[in-house]
Enzyme design. Structure first.
Site, PDB file in Angstrom:
ATOM      1  N   CYS A 131     -21.599 -24.101 -22.233  1.00  0.00           N
ATOM      2  CA  CYS A 131     -22.683 -23.358 -22.881  1.00  0.00           C
ATOM      3  C   CYS A 131     -24.054 -23.883 -22.425  1.00  0.00           C
ATOM      4  CB  CYS A 131     -22.507 -23.383 -24.404  1.00  0.00           C
ATOM      5  SG  CYS A 131     -23.547 -22.187 -25.263  1.00  0.00           S
TER       6      CYS A 131
ATOM      7  N   HIS B 273     -17.229 -20.942 -24.874  1.00  0.00           N
ATOM      8  CA  HIS B 273     -16.745 -22.200 -25.442  1.00  0.00           C
ATOM      9  C   HIS B 273     -15.225 -22.255 -25.337  1.00  0.00           C
ATOM     10  CE1 HIS B 273     -20.454 -23.735 -27.287  1.00  0.00           C
ATOM     11  NE2 HIS B 273     -20.782 -22.459 -27.399  1.00  0.00           N
TER      12      HIS B 273
ATOM     13  N   GLU C 234     -13.327 -24.627 -26.057  1.00  0.00           N
ATOM     14  CA  GLU C 234     -12.791 -25.359 -27.212  1.00  0.00           C
ATOM     15  C   GLU C 234     -12.716 -24.488 -28.469  1.00  0.00           C
ATOM     16  OE1 GLU C 234     -17.197 -25.700 -27.809  1.00  0.00           O
ATOM     17  OE2 GLU C 234     -15.840 -25.545 -26.086  1.00  0.00           O
TER      18      GLU C 234
END
EC number: 4.3.2.10
Length: 193
Positions: free
Chosen positions: A77, A175, A177
Site C-alpha cells: 500500500c 493488502h 494480509e
C-alpha cells in the site's frame, strides 16, 4: 528464514504479523539497519499519509537504506507508493525505486477506493497459482499509473498498476494480509522467492 518488517511508525503491522504467523513464520519489527540488511526477506508496510511517513523514513535514515537492499523487499500500500519517484499526496518525493509518479484519483470516483476489486495482467512469480480477476482488498486515494514496472493491473476510474516489480523490489497497492486465502498465497509466494 529471517523476516523483518520495517518499523517506521506506519500502521497495519499487526495484521501483517498475524498473516505471516498463519503461514508458519515469525517476523521481527525493526528499524535497525544492520538487522534489516541481515534479513532474508523484508516487508515495507504502510498505512497513513505519504509526507509524514517519508519524514519518519528520513529521520531514521531508512530512506537511504531501503533502495540499497539486495534481498526480496515487499512494499504494501503506502509502502509501495513511497518506493515510487514521487507522490501527489503531500507533494512528496519518494525513494525512486519504481520510476513512476503516484497520482490522486479524479473527483469522478468515490475516494478512497475502499473494498474489494480485481487484479489482472498478472506477470510475476509473486502471482504463481493465482488466477486472473481474483479479488483483493484495497484502501487508497492515490495510485501508480500503468508503467513498465507493472506486474498486476486494477481498474478504478482508470487502469492502474496494482502491483509493481523492479529487480528484488516488489510492491502491492492491495493488502495481501487482508485479502483472505488469495492474499496469503501471494505472501507465501513472496516468502518463496
Amino acid at each position: 528464514m529471517k523476516l523483518v518488517i520495517i518499523d517506521y511508525g506506519a500502521g497495519n503491522i499487526q495484521s501483517i504479523m498475524f498473516a505471516l504467523e498463519r503461514l508458519g513464520y515469525k517476523a521481527v519489527l525493526s528499524k535497525d539497519p544492520a538487522e534489516i540488511k541481515a534479513a532474508d526477506k523484508v516487508i515495507f508496510p504502510g498505512v497513513g499519509e505519504a509526507s509524514s511517513a517519508m519524514k519518519m523514513l528520513l529521520a531514521s535514515g531508512l530512506d537511504t537504506l531501503i533502495p540499497t537492499l539486495t534481498q526480496p523487499v515487499l512494499g504494501i500500500c503506502l509502502g509501495m507508493q513511497l518506493m515510487c519517484t514521487k507522490t501527489e499526496e503531500g507533494n512528496t518525493k519518494g525513494l525512486g525505486i519504481f520510476e513512476v509518479d503516484v497520482l490522486k484519483f479524479s473527483d469522478k470516483v468515490k475516494v478512497p477506493q475502499m473494498g474489494w476489486n480485481t487484479i489482472y495482467n498478472l506477470q510475476s512469480d509473486l502471482f504463481k497459482g493465482i488466477a486472473e480477476q481474483e479479488y483483493m482488498y484495497l484502501v487508497h486515494s492515490f495510485y501508480a499509473p500503468a508503467c513498465a514496472a507493472a506486474i498486476a493491473t486494477t481498474n478504478y476510474d482508470v487502469e492502474y498498476a496494482s502491483a509493481l516489480q523492479k529487480n528484488n523490489f516488489y510492491g502491492t497497492q492491495f493488502h495481501p494480509e487482508k485479502s483472505g486465502d488469495v492474499g496469503e498465497k501471494i505472501l507465501s509466494n513472496f516468502l518463496a522467492l
